[in-house]
Design an enzyme around this catalytic site. Structure first.
Site, PDB file in Angstrom:
ATOM      1  N   TYR A  83       0.854  -1.195  -0.214  1.00 18.05           N
ATOM      2  CA  TYR A  83       0.469   0.160   0.412  1.00 18.05           C
ATOM      3  C   TYR A  83       1.201   1.321  -0.150  1.00 18.05           C
ATOM      4  CZ  TYR A  83      -3.453  -3.168   1.502  1.00 18.05           C
ATOM      5  OH  TYR A  83      -4.947  -4.636   0.917  1.00 18.05           O
ATOM      6  N   ARG A  86       1.423   2.595   3.621  1.00 16.37           N
ATOM      7  CA  ARG A  86       1.792   1.791   5.222  1.00 16.37           C
ATOM      8  C   ARG A  86       2.699   0.217   4.562  1.00 16.37           C
ATOM      9  NH1 ARG A  86      -3.309   1.464   3.983  1.00 16.37           N
ATOM     10  NH2 ARG A  86      -4.350  -0.555   3.940  1.00 16.37           N
ATOM     11  N   CYS A  99      -1.314 -20.908  14.100  1.00 14.62           N
ATOM     12  CA  CYS A  99      -2.638 -21.112  14.050  1.00 14.62           C
ATOM     13  C   CYS A  99      -2.992 -21.570  12.664  1.00 14.62           C
ATOM     14  CB  CYS A  99      -3.158 -19.532  14.274  1.00 14.62           C
ATOM     15  SG  CYS A  99      -2.702 -19.263  15.249  1.00 14.62           S
ATOM     16  N   CYS A 102      -3.443 -19.374   9.583  1.00 16.92           N
ATOM     17  CA  CYS A 102      -2.488 -18.686   9.400  1.00 16.92           C
ATOM     18  C   CYS A 102      -2.658 -18.529   7.479  1.00 16.92           C
ATOM     19  CB  CYS A 102      -1.234 -19.132   9.547  1.00 16.92           C
ATOM     20  SG  CYS A 102       0.495 -18.027   9.460  1.00 16.92           S
ATOM     21  N   ARG A 104       0.569 -16.794   6.071  1.00 17.80           N
ATOM     22  CA  ARG A 104       1.218 -16.830   5.583  1.00 17.80           C
ATOM     23  C   ARG A 104       2.354 -18.007   5.782  1.00 17.80           C
ATOM     24  NH1 ARG A 104       2.444 -11.290   8.519  1.00 17.80           N
ATOM     25  NH2 ARG A 104       1.978 -10.533   6.400  1.00 17.80           N
TER      26      ARG A 104
END
Length: 346
Positions: A83, A86, A99, A102, A104
């Site tokens: 972006y 950011r 988790c 996830c 990634r």
């Protein structure tokens, strides 16, 4: 810490799909902190269990390993600039608990390890030349698995080159390993708590995760005037019912944590069994808006595939227009109209 099949079966009777995962494990390793495991109720449909105990359903190769095109948008070995205003810094591939949802998985729990001082310097150099970046997400993996000395170096370097940049501290450790937030850790954070603010981004998915220990960990940030925002992932069999989400959001707000995002599950490989259909998610969002205040209501958001960016998913209450009016439906389904500006009476 639960790291092996032997660790897991000593504490839990495995279901067939959980047992089968160990015959052909997916890329994301097994790792559950003792604290987070203690939240599991020993039943097959437990929502805490579903988030962290692996299943062979993860081994289905039905989606991308990098759905948000983070590799394409990487400008250094660890810095992602997708972006304009950011960026995200991958501080480590490690978490205290992995988790199963996830997004990634291409990176998390593999061999990258903690960010090096050289990689921090590379990212800092890029940030120093890109003033359009106003916020930096410190993510991973989990930022707070870093050794304290590396955490100190990271904050020091970033504050030196960009004291004006907002730093988002993205962590699930307050949920999975709240004992990490010792006096020493908080003192290191507070040492650099000047200039542009720190923001705490937590990841609570279920009301039972808001324990005394996790709330105390968040309160340590709040006591330093670091505000807390929560990002929940909508997960099938975990929180895909309106009562659970209502309880979670109200409990978050009560504990001074703003419900920020309710994320639609990303199209990442190995997570299809945890994804909720978008149409069902929109219905949940519609019902939540009847039950929650604006402060307690998160944005139901989809991160579009192929790096398309975030969009808000919600029911469109705008119905039609004519020469004089715009027409809307209320959350309860009633009709309302609003005059066009040149038709309003001064």
């Amino acid at each position: 810490m639960i790291l092996t099949k032997e660790d897991l079966i000593s504490k839990l009777n495995l279901k067939a799909d959980e047992e089968a995962w160990f015959n052909s494990p997916s890329s994301l390793p097994l790792k559950i902190s003792d604290y987070y495991f203690s939240l599991i109720e020993n039943k097959e449909d437990d929502p805490i269990r579903r988030q962290v105990v692996p299943s062979c359903l993860e081994c289905v190769n039905d989606a991308s390993i990098d759905p948000l095109k983070e590799v394409k948008n990487s400008v250094t070995t660890r810095l992602i600039h997708r972006y304009t205003n950011r960026a995200a810094l991958l501080t480590t591939d490690r978490c205290f608990t992995y988790c199963r949802h996830c997004f990634r998985r291409r990176f998390t729990g593999l061999d990258s390890g903690p960010i090096s001082e050289k990689e921090i310097d590379e990212a800092a150099k890029y940030l120093s030349k890109h003033s359009e970046i106003k916020e930096l997400l410190l993510t991973g993996g989990d930022l707070f698995t870093l050794p304290l000395s590396r955490l100190d170096y990271l904050f020091k370097k970033l504050k030196e080159v960009r004291p004006d940049i907002i730093l988002r501290l993205c962590t699930r450790a307050v949920v999975t390993f709240p004992e990490r937030f010792t006096d020493e850790v908080m003192e290191t954070i507070n040492k650099y708590n000047y200039g542009a603010p720190f923001m705490l981004l937590t990841h609570f998915n279920h009301p039972r995760e808001l324990t005394n220990e996790s709330i105390e960990a968040v309160n340590k940030f709040l006591s330093l005037s670091i505000p807390a925002f929560n990002q929940t992932v909508l997960l099938k069999g975990v929180n895909d019912d309106v009562s659970t989400l209502e309880e979670l959001c109200n409990k978050l707000l009560y504990n001074r944590i703003k419900p920020y995002y309710l994320f639609q599950g990303d199209l990442v490989q190995g997570t299809s069994h945890l994804r909720v259909d978008i149409k069902d998610g929109i219905l949940l969002d519609k019902e939540l808006r009847k039950r929650l205040s604006g402060l307690a209501m998160p944005q139901y958001t989809l991160d579009l595939p192929e790096g398309g960016g975030k969009i808000v998913l919600t029911e469109n209450h705008f119905v039609a227009e004519d020469e004089k009016y715009y027409y809307f439906t209320t959350p309860e389904g009633e009709s309302r109209k609003y005059p066009k500006k040149d038709k309003q009476v001064d």
